[in-house]
Each structure stands twice: as structure tokens, then as C-alpha cells.
Design a protein around this motif. Structure first.
Motif, short mmCIF file in Angstrom:
data_model
loop_
_atom_site.label_atom_id
_atom_site.label_comp_id
_atom_site.label_asym_id
_atom_site.label_seq_id
_atom_site.Cartn_x
_atom_site.Cartn_y
_atom_site.Cartn_z
N GLU A 7 7.58 -3.00 0.78
CA GLU A 7 6.58 -3.44 -0.21
C GLU A 7 5.51 -4.31 0.45
OE1 GLU A 7 8.57 -5.43 -3.35
OE2 GLU A 7 9.73 -3.66 -3.93
N ARG A 8 5.95 -5.16 1.36
CA ARG A 8 5.00 -6.03 2.06
C ARG A 8 4.02 -5.21 2.89
NH1 ARG A 8 4.81 -11.40 3.15
NH2 ARG A 8 3.99 -12.00 5.17
N GLY B 200 -0.27 -4.38 2.23
CA GLY B 200 -1.24 -4.78 3.24
C GLY B 200 -0.93 -6.09 3.92
N LEU B 201 0.14 -6.73 3.54
CA LEU B 201 0.52 -7.98 4.21
C LEU B 201 1.13 -7.66 5.56
CD1 LEU B 201 2.11 -9.76 1.15
CD2 LEU B 201 -0.10 -10.24 2.18
N CYS C 220 12.39 4.44 10.01
CA CYS C 220 12.24 3.22 10.81
C CYS C 220 11.05 2.42 10.30
CB CYS C 220 12.05 3.59 12.28
SG CYS C 220 11.89 2.14 13.33
N LEU C 221 11.26 1.13 10.08
CA LEU C 221 10.18 0.27 9.59
C LEU C 221 9.37 -0.35 10.71
CD1 LEU C 221 12.03 -1.56 6.71
CD2 LEU C 221 10.42 0.32 6.55
N ARG C 222 9.78 -0.12 11.95
CA ARG C 222 9.01 -0.67 13.07
C ARG C 222 7.61 -0.07 13.14
NH1 ARG C 222 11.92 -3.76 16.70
NH2 ARG C 222 14.16 -3.58 16.44
N ARG C 223 7.48 1.15 12.65
CA ARG C 223 6.14 1.77 12.69
C ARG C 223 5.19 1.05 11.75
NH1 ARG C 223 5.86 4.81 8.15
NH2 ARG C 223 7.84 5.49 7.28
N LEU C 224 5.72 0.36 10.72
CA LEU C 224 4.87 -0.42 9.82
C LEU C 224 4.35 -1.67 10.51
CD1 LEU C 224 6.97 -0.19 6.56
CD2 LEU C 224 5.00 1.20 7.20
#
Length: 115
Positions: A66-67, A71-72, A100-104
């Protein structure tokens, strides 16, 4: 409430029931039956702990997602405490899967921008 939390609560109840059975069997019957019930109680307690940990991980991943969508910024240091996905221990800090959330957290650079 996630399904992991429901499962963790059910497993905790089963572990407590097995513990109560172990106490009863230890006082009235055989110590071997008590030892078997204690083993079952310990196993279900371990399973409940793992599911509760999975619930916390799912909630943390949802908050990170969500963050990132809002855009945070997502700090890469967060992944030291919250694994980005199930393969996080084997990735050596790289993005490694679709979930994987590392790409975010990685900067958005493509080949055309890098050239």
C-alpha cells in the motif's frame, strides 16, 4: 483477520487441549501417554507460532505494498525485519520473483534510461 491467524488460533486451542490431556494422562494413567501428548502439544504450538508469524508477514507485506502504491518511499532496510517474499533468505538481496517487494524499493531504471 487472515486465514493464517485463524489457523494459528485453532492450532493454539488444539495445543492447549493436548497439554490438558497430557496433564490428565500423567496424573491418572501412563507417563508414556503423557509424553506422547506433550510431543503433540509442542508440535501444534510450533505450528501455531509459524502461522502467527506468517500472519504478521502478510500484514507487513500488505502495508509495504500500500505504501509503494500510494507513492511513499519504501526503504530497502525494511526487508531486514520483514522478508519481501518466501525466497528472501536465498536471494542475496536481489529481486527474485513476481511477488517480491524489493522491486518496489528499487529505483525505476530501464535500459533506455541507463544508456
Amino acid at each position: 483477520m487472515t486465514s493464517a491467524l485463524r489457523t494459528a488460533r485453532a492450532l493454539t486451542a488444539v495445543a492447549l487441549a493436548a497439554l490438558g490431556s497430557a496433564v490428565y494422562l500423567g496424573l491418572t494413567h501412563s507417563l508414556w501417554l503423557m509424553a506422547a501428548c506433550l510431543y503433540v502439544a509442542a508440535f501444534f504450538a510450533w505450528c501455531a507460532h509459524r502461522d502467527h508469524q506468517h500472519h504478521r508477514t502478510l500484514r507487513a507485506r500488505a502495508a509495504l505494498r500500500e505504501r509503494a502504491v500510494s507513492g511513499l518511499p519504501v526503504q530497502p532496510a525494511v526487508f531486514d525485519t520483514v522478508p519481501c517474499c518466501d525466497l528472501a533468505g536465498h536471494a542475496d538481496g536481489r529481486t527474485h520473483g513476481a511477488d517480491c517487494l524489493r522491486r518496489l524499493a528499487a529505483p525505476n531504471t530501464t535500459r533506455s534510461e541507463a544508456a
